[in-house]
Design a protein around this motif. Structure first.
Motif, short mmCIF file in Angstrom:
data_model
loop_
_atom_site.label_atom_id
_atom_site.label_comp_id
_atom_site.label_asym_id
_atom_site.label_seq_id
_atom_site.Cartn_x
_atom_site.Cartn_y
_atom_site.Cartn_z
N ARG A 91 -35.55 38.06 -64.48
CA ARG A 91 -36.48 39.13 -64.85
C ARG A 91 -36.62 40.16 -63.73
N TYR A 92 -36.50 39.71 -62.48
CA TYR A 92 -36.61 40.63 -61.35
C TYR A 92 -35.24 41.00 -60.79
N GLY A 93 -34.20 40.72 -61.55
CA GLY A 93 -32.85 41.07 -61.11
C GLY A 93 -32.32 40.16 -60.04
N LEU A 112 -33.74 42.09 -55.11
CA LEU A 112 -34.04 43.46 -54.69
C LEU A 112 -35.14 43.41 -53.64
N ARG A 117 -40.83 43.32 -56.38
CA ARG A 117 -39.78 42.53 -57.02
C ARG A 117 -39.40 41.32 -56.19
N HIS B 41 -35.44 51.09 -67.28
CA HIS B 41 -35.71 51.48 -65.90
C HIS B 41 -36.55 50.48 -65.13
N GLU B 42 -36.76 49.29 -65.67
CA GLU B 42 -37.61 48.31 -64.98
C GLU B 42 -37.04 47.92 -63.61
N LEU B 43 -35.71 47.81 -63.51
CA LEU B 43 -35.06 47.42 -62.26
C LEU B 43 -34.06 48.51 -61.87
N PRO B 44 -33.86 48.72 -60.57
CA PRO B 44 -32.92 49.77 -60.14
C PRO B 44 -31.47 49.28 -60.17
#
Lengths: 439, 439
Positions: A91-93, A112, A117, B41-44
């Motif tokens: 969910r947070y990459g 990230l 995040r 756009h939630e994560l870059p």
């Protein structure tokens, strides 16, 4: 792209003031965990690895236990399922992974760097490592996977050779234990044993944390505190027993019907941090570690057509790593192949390597080393190794200098002192008639 | 964290105006490649997948060719080695991976979205896909890896069962070809064949691009143009031949000495996009796809103690996917296990599922589906599937609605129409005496 490589190389290998030494910051958390940190802001990401003294050398009389514990670490906590854990990171990459070998078990995450995040990812990681509760159905699933791998290995010449070789060179030392266990031991592993192994080994005092990336030392401290503070304090484990070099040469024969015979030949090498490592590393590169241009590949493949793949490798470990030559040859070529391997090794101990080979190999090693360090992930691996094994903090800078400073005599002397053919263990996996006829 | 899940679910499953439909933007590049794009756009970060009609169904008379091509795609271009390619991505924090199955071969990348970091990654990816030149030593290495896997599979009950089952249900259709090839076919694969396969299949008109992440439609267009423009235009391949359902039931016996017998039973299912898929998906979930609470698991494990693992699965594919029930049982329990499997399937075709089971399964599917879509990477997989198979663009929104709208009679009718026990292929892998005695 070229500019970036050059810049990175300068950071790591500036000889003007030990830039790399200064780059590693280190401290011990309140919970007693050692931390190594390298600040790099090129990318908005952070790589973290927690290394535990929880490899298969700690299996005791239950081979496979450390591997199973590592394999199950992300499979559940009292509050979350494996899917919930995976989604919590994704969910947070963030990507998280686990791994284990003979010395260590590790958990790594890339996330990230923005606090909104990164922080939940670190909280999640701390929670998962400390509270893993090894659900019964996951234990059964992982057991099946491990058993399946072991069943398949029973008909694999390379797997059979590896097992026999490790037993041959390490004898009764825990390093001889196969990290994946045996069919019998894996079948007998219980969830209770996994829970107990986790409780005793995944502790603050048995952990080293490596952090590389886009954050300040202050934030790195907060991360290290969150990770180590969630763990039970525990106790640092007693050191592993020393590894003895075999007292005599030995040939181990493993019958397997096949058109080729699989050969492994070698012995224990040196421990991590040994001064002899650099010269042995260069010697191994010349002998068989340098790919198609090394002595073994040339003699076995180019000159005689005995084998498509002949190589040597050298590793170090907390106690001793291993040196080995490996090849697969047609059964009727086995005696000739063994002669070539033994003669090539003996030559390395008696004669200095040819000047051209020496300089080619040195240039190859020192030229490719910076390339291997231009990513945060690779750097993380080195930092974690330096931390866990207590290597000199200038290891990265020193490596290129040391290799560069070696001459042919230093290589010959190191090979002569540390690789003794009279103590070589030779493993032959092939048809009975073939392997019984070979010396 | 909870808030995030809810927000995502709303985006995907808003029933107020088909939000999900509008979320997928699509176009065809100048080079003729179809593109599907979801802006988030939630994560870059940005996830990109290029899917080619280049799976093992295109192997022709050289099984393993598609897999070998995919495995070699990142191994070199005229300008760069495998290491150089890997470092080129890692330097910008990007991760790239390849994969292949029966219908497709894919290349996926995750990168940071900032243009200075994303653009060189995309250029690099375009270069690698279009100019892969399959170095001879990499071909040999991948051949050895594939051969090793095939050798190990020869003693694996599940691998033997899979191979026999696919041949049984697909007959002479290309889907019967094992994606990993055979020992003989892999040995015979040449670099020239790989180069030719790549030239014919990795083309703009055979590609679909899926993009999910933090960028504008304008930038997504530039990315798609860079990727598709680097490829040769090529020609869209002719569709695969249709899959025929076996005309009668058949039992295939594969002798293997073991304490357990491995059973697979099933038949071809439906093609991607078939309206019957939803009811079959729910029926399969109730029968054996829902884990420990499904009918097969309960009857085989809980009620009779016949097996620890009994499950069914249902897939769809460009032509037909497959439905199968799988279990491993003690040899003396085989006749009873076969009865339970056949009776359970027959019951699904004759009786509506119990109301409680039906509603539990519906809730389980519709409840977990949004969870599977809360990450960009999962969403990427769905978008790529929708694009490659030409599924309805409201597939994601419709899936939950369709499952929710099914009643017991719809499930029964779909199972009755599409899964015919009189055409089931049964594969038994076990000791000769055991499998010969079973019906």
């Amino acid at each position: 792209m070229k500019r970036l490589i050059v810049a990175t190389a300068l950071i790591l290998f500036s000889h003007t003031g030990g830039a790399m030494q200064a780059d590693i910051q280190e401290w011990t958390t309140r919970a007693g965990t050692e931390v190594l940190f390298v600040e790099r802001h090129e990318l908005p990401i952070v790589d973290v690895r927690v290394t535990f003294d929880a490899g298969s050398a700690r299996d005791g009389d239950t081979p496979g236990l450390a591997r199973m514990t590592s394999n199950l670490l992300l499979e559940g906590t009292p509050e979350r399922s494996a899917g919930g854990i995976a989604r919590g990171f994704e969910r947070y990459g963030a990507r998280v992974s686990t791994g284990s070998g003979r010395d260590t078990a590790q958990v790594s995450v890339r996330a990230l760097s923005e606090p909104a995040r990164l922080d939940p990812v670190i909280d999640s990681l701390a929670d998962v490592i400390a509270k893993a509760d090894f659900p019964a159905d996951a234990v059964e699933r992982v057991r099946r996977q491990m058993s399946l791998g072991l069943q398949q290995a029973q008909s694999s010449a390379s797997a059979l050779a590896e097992k026999a070789f490790m037993r041959g060179i390490y004898g009764e030392h825990p390093y001889a234990t196969p990290p994946g266990g045996t069919l019998e031991s894996v079948e007998a592993l219980t969830r209770a044993a996994v829970v107990d192994f986790h409780r005793r080994h995944y502790t603050a005092r048995n952990a080293t944390i490596a952090i590389v990336g886009d954050l300040s030392a202050e934030r790195a401290r907060a991360i290290a505190n969150a990770l180590s503070g969630a763990l039970p304090a525990g106790e640092a484990l007693a050191a592993l027993p020393p590894v003895d070099i075999p007292s005599s040469a030995q040939t181990i024969r493993v019958p397997l019907e096949a058109e080729q015979t699989h050969v492994m030949m070698g012995q224990p090498s040196v421990r991590k941090g040994s001064e002899a490592y650099y010269a042995l590393y260069l010697g191994n590169h010349i002998l068989g570690g340098g790919g198609l241009t090394s002595i073994l590949a040339e003699r076995m493949r180019e000159e005689r057509g005995l084998s498509y793949s002949s190589a040597s490798s050298l590793t170090s470990a907390a106690r001793r790593g291993r040196f080995q030559m490996t090849t697969q040859v047609r059964n009727d070529s086995l005696p000739e192949a063994l002669s070539v391997m033994r003669d090539s090794l003996e030559e390395m101990r008696v004669d200095e390597p040819a000047a051209q080979r020496l300089s080619d190999s040195k240039r190859n090693i020192t030229g490719s080393f910076p390339l291997q360090l231009d990513s945060n992930r690779d750097l993380l691996g080195y930092i974690a190794t330096i931390g866990f094994y207590g290597l000199s903090r200038d290891y990265l800078e020193a490596f290129v200098e040391r290799i560069d400073g070696l001459d042919g005599e230093a290589v010959r002397a190191a090979m002569h002192e540390h690789i003794d053919p009279a103590r070589n263990v030779t493993v032959l996996v092939g048809p009975e008639a073939t392997i019984n006829a070979a010396e």
